[in-house]
Each structure stands twice: as structure tokens, then as C-alpha cells.
Design a protein around this motif. Structure first.
Motif, mmCIF file in Angstrom:
data_model
loop_
_atom_site.group_PDB
_atom_site.id
_atom_site.type_symbol
_atom_site.label_atom_id
_atom_site.label_comp_id
_atom_site.label_asym_id
_atom_site.label_seq_id
_atom_site.Cartn_x
_atom_site.Cartn_y
_atom_site.Cartn_z
ATOM 1 N N ALA A 183 1.393 -4.951 -1.869
ATOM 2 C CA ALA A 183 0.352 -5.840 -1.342
ATOM 3 C C ALA A 183 -0.524 -5.093 -0.343
ATOM 4 O O ALA A 183 -0.599 -5.426 0.842
ATOM 5 C CB ALA A 183 0.974 -7.068 -0.692
ATOM 6 N N SER A 184 -1.195 -4.074 -0.835
ATOM 7 C CA SER A 184 -2.087 -3.254 -0.014
ATOM 8 C C SER A 184 -3.445 -3.928 0.119
ATOM 9 O O SER A 184 -3.782 -4.858 -0.634
ATOM 10 C CB SER A 184 -2.271 -1.884 -0.662
ATOM 11 O OG SER A 184 -2.908 -2.025 -1.926
ATOM 12 N N ALA A 185 -4.252 -3.415 1.040
ATOM 13 C CA ALA A 185 -5.608 -3.934 1.192
ATOM 14 C C ALA A 185 -6.417 -3.712 -0.080
ATOM 15 O O ALA A 185 -7.196 -4.580 -0.492
ATOM 16 C CB ALA A 185 -6.288 -3.266 2.386
ATOM 17 N N ALA A 186 -6.226 -2.551 -0.714
ATOM 18 C CA ALA A 186 -6.969 -2.261 -1.941
ATOM 19 C C ALA A 186 -6.624 -3.250 -3.046
ATOM 20 O O ALA A 186 -7.506 -3.703 -3.787
ATOM 21 C CB ALA A 186 -6.680 -0.836 -2.404
ATOM 22 N N LEU A 187 -5.353 -3.597 -3.185
ATOM 23 C CA LEU A 187 -4.962 -4.581 -4.202
ATOM 24 C C LEU A 187 -5.560 -5.944 -3.890
ATOM 25 O O LEU A 187 -6.069 -6.630 -4.793
ATOM 26 C CB LEU A 187 -3.439 -4.679 -4.293
ATOM 27 C CG LEU A 187 -2.923 -5.725 -5.283
ATOM 28 C CD1 LEU A 187 -3.299 -5.362 -6.715
ATOM 29 C CD2 LEU A 187 -1.415 -5.898 -5.156
ATOM 30 N N ASP A 224 -3.606 -1.456 -10.919
ATOM 31 C CA ASP A 224 -2.838 -0.283 -10.516
ATOM 32 C C ASP A 224 -3.533 0.402 -9.338
ATOM 33 O O ASP A 224 -4.471 1.185 -9.542
ATOM 34 C CB ASP A 224 -2.693 0.676 -11.689
ATOM 35 C CG ASP A 224 -1.648 1.750 -11.438
ATOM 36 O OD1 ASP A 224 -1.511 2.646 -12.273
ATOM 37 O OD2 ASP A 224 -0.957 1.693 -10.387
ATOM 38 N N ASP A 225 -3.099 0.098 -8.135
ATOM 39 C CA ASP A 225 -3.573 0.792 -6.939
ATOM 40 C C ASP A 225 -2.735 2.060 -6.826
ATOM 41 O O ASP A 225 -1.693 2.085 -6.187
ATOM 42 C CB ASP A 225 -3.413 -0.116 -5.714
ATOM 43 C CG ASP A 225 -3.799 0.572 -4.414
ATOM 44 O OD1 ASP A 225 -4.545 1.574 -4.474
ATOM 45 O OD2 ASP A 225 -3.349 0.110 -3.344
ATOM 46 N N ASP A 226 -3.186 3.126 -7.484
ATOM 47 C CA ASP A 226 -2.359 4.308 -7.685
ATOM 48 C C ASP A 226 -1.900 4.921 -6.370
ATOM 49 O O ASP A 226 -2.603 4.887 -5.359
ATOM 50 C CB ASP A 226 -3.135 5.358 -8.498
ATOM 51 C CG ASP A 226 -2.226 6.455 -9.004
ATOM 52 O OD1 ASP A 226 -1.044 6.177 -9.254
ATOM 53 O OD2 ASP A 226 -2.704 7.594 -9.134
ATOM 54 N N ASN A 227 -0.690 5.467 -6.402
ATOM 55 C CA ASN A 227 -0.060 6.037 -5.213
ATOM 56 C C ASN A 227 0.691 7.279 -5.657
ATOM 57 O O ASN A 227 1.543 7.195 -6.536
ATOM 58 C CB ASN A 227 0.883 5.004 -4.587
ATOM 59 C CG ASN A 227 1.454 5.444 -3.262
ATOM 60 O OD1 ASN A 227 1.677 6.634 -3.023
ATOM 61 N ND2 ASN A 227 1.711 4.487 -2.387
ATOM 62 N N PRO A 228 0.419 8.452 -5.077
ATOM 63 C CA PRO A 228 1.089 9.672 -5.527
ATOM 64 C C PRO A 228 2.552 9.760 -5.109
ATOM 65 O O PRO A 228 3.282 10.599 -5.640
ATOM 66 C CB PRO A 228 0.269 10.784 -4.865
ATOM 67 C CG PRO A 228 -0.297 10.153 -3.632
ATOM 68 C CD PRO A 228 -0.581 8.724 -4.021
ATOM 69 N N ALA A 229 2.981 8.918 -4.182
ATOM 70 C CA ALA A 229 4.363 8.981 -3.705
ATOM 71 C C ALA A 229 5.308 8.249 -4.658
ATOM 72 O O ALA A 229 4.925 7.281 -5.301
ATOM 73 C CB ALA A 229 4.465 8.366 -2.318
#
Length: 263
Positions: A59-63, A258-263
Motif C-alpha cells: 500500500a505505497s503512495a504510488a499504488l 505492479d508498483d515494481d520494487n527491486p528488493a
């Protein structure tokens, strides 16, 4: 596939109340039976019936901004808010996330451990479906660590290539990639401290989302190949499966962002 325009509502005529949707998620996941690190269920109450449901990993700001652009009525995530030990104040980043949710009027649903272990919709099973594995056994609390015995030995290098192909990222590998693998253990997300359980269960390889300094040494010294394929990358599928399940049940529209995240 239809391309939605920003600001265009993608929902159809069907609608479901937040209370009914919450009850459906509870009946499906049995979330109230879990002692978790965060609350499971409705975390922010919105303003209207749900016609469009947007799902995402966190639940990020981008999402939340993407959901508002799609004029979503509800957001469904695996990583919600209010984690144990976290500062509870709505300041800084947390204030902005709360503002976005309240301004758009969405309901926010979050399901953590219940969505990891579900036998059909869970992250572990959904990853297995994409990798062509079956769940032959489960070990650990809630059966979080899954095991599959391959019908024929395959190299760890081939296993890593399969993860790269299906997840779209190169896994971090520790150990001898030419080692033949017969028994695979896996648990999505931040499951590095479950490596010992995989070792005790006789696994030749352990697949997870993350790896730590301490578990790197354990993998090397035990001889078990460790493949860290990304926390986000390994946990994209359960929330999609649950969102689609709700869409079929109520006739609402579901979109995964998909709010992509490299982690």
C-alpha cells in the motif's frame, strides 16, 4: 486488453459493499485465526460500494495514486499498514499515504500471513503454479515452508533460469549452481530465517524473496543452494489470485497494479 484512461471508471454495473467484501475475504482466508505482525482485513474505511478493485503488493503512495487514477473503490494489498513495533503516528510518509487513501475515498484491505499460506490463492502456491512445482509437504509455523520433490534431478542453474524467466529478474544465488537438485523448498518474501527448516527437511535448494548476511553463511556451510528471487517479485501473485476470486464472486472489475520494487 482494454486500456483504461486516467480518470475513467473501469467498473461495470455490479457492486458489493465493503462489509460484504470483507466478510468474503475473511471466509476465504480465515484471517482472524492468525497471530500476525499487522492487522488483517479492512484497514481504512472508504466511502462507497465497490465496483472496481485494484490490487497490489504494498500500500505505497504510488499504488494509491494509480488506484485513484483508475477511480478504484477499494485497494487490496499483501503489505498493508500498522506493523507491530512501528511508529503509529500519521506523520511524514505515513501522513501522505493516509491523505491519498482518504482523499480518494477507497477502502484499503490488507492480508499478510493468511495470503501467504492459503492452499489455493496463497503466495507460495501461486509461485509454485508458475514454476511447475506441486506442494508435496509443508513445514514450519502455519506450514509456511513448502517442499517439492522433482521427478528427476535438475541443476540449480536450471532452477535459477526458470525463476528468471517467470519472475522477470535474476535471482541472487549462493552455492554451487551445478549441484543436482531433487528436493526444492520455498517460501516467498522475507523468509530467509526459515532456511534452517528447509535444511532440516532435506532440501537441496531453498527459494525465497530475500537473503541476509547470516543466512548466506548458513547456506554455504550447509551446502544448500539459496536463490533469493526478490521479496516483491515472489509475492505478486497471491493478491492477484484473491482479487480475481472476488471479481468472479461479485461480478466486479479487478485490476492488478505492479508498483515494481527491486528488493
Amino acid at each position: 486488453m482494454k486500456r483504461e484512461k486516467v480518470g475513467e471508471r473501469v467498473g461495470g454495473g455490479a457492486a458489493v459493499s465493503a462489509a460484504e467484501l470483507s466478510g468474503f475475504f475473511e471466509a476465504t482466508l480465515g484471517a482472524s485465526g492468525f497471530a500476525d505482525y499487522c492487522p488483517n482485513g479492512l484497514q481504512v474505511e472508504g466511502e462507497r460500494p465497490v465496483r472496481t478493485l485494484v490490487s497490489g503488493v504494498t500500500a505505497s503512495a504510488a499504488l494509491l495514486r494509480a488506484a485513484a487514477a483508475l477511480r478504484a473503490d477499494a485497494v487490496l494489498v499483501h503489505h498493508g499498514w500498522f506493523w507491530r513495533g512501528e511508529d503509529p503516528r500519521l506523520v511524514g510518509v505515513r501522513r501522505e499515504r493516509a491523505r491519498l487513501a482518504l482523499q480518494s475515498g477507497v477502502h484499503l484491505f490488507g492480508y499478510h500471513l493468511p495470503l501467504d499460506v492459503h492452499p489455493e490463492l496463497g503466495n507460495n502456491v501461486q509461485l509454485a503454479l508458475r514454476m511447475g512445482w506441486r506442494v508435496d509437504a509443508r513445514v514450519g509455523e502455519h506450514g509456511l515452508v513448502c517442499l517439492h520433490d522433482l521427478p528427476a534431478a535438475a541443476s540449480a542453474k536450471r532452477l535459477a533460469a526458470g525463476l528468471r524467466r517467470r519472475l522477470g529478474r535474476v535471482p541472487l544465488a549462493v552455492g554451487a549452481l551445478e549441484r543436482p537438485i531433487r528436493r526444492i523448498a520455498w517460501c516467498t518474501g522475507a523468509a530467509q530465517d526459515m532456511l534452517q527448516q528447509a535444511i532440516d527437511a532435506g532440501a537441496d535448494a531453498f527459494v525465497s524473496g530475500e537473503i541476509s548476511e547470516r543466512t548466506t553463511h548458513l547456506a554455504r556451510e550447509s551446502g544448500v543452494v539459496y536463490l533469493a528471487a526478490g521479496h516483491h517479485a515472489t509475492e505478486r501473485f497471491g493478491v492477484q489470485a484473491l482479487g480475481e476470486h472476488a471479481a468472479r464472486r461479485f461480478g466486479i472489475v479487478h485490476r492488478f497494479v505492479d508498483d515494481d520494487n527491486p528488493a
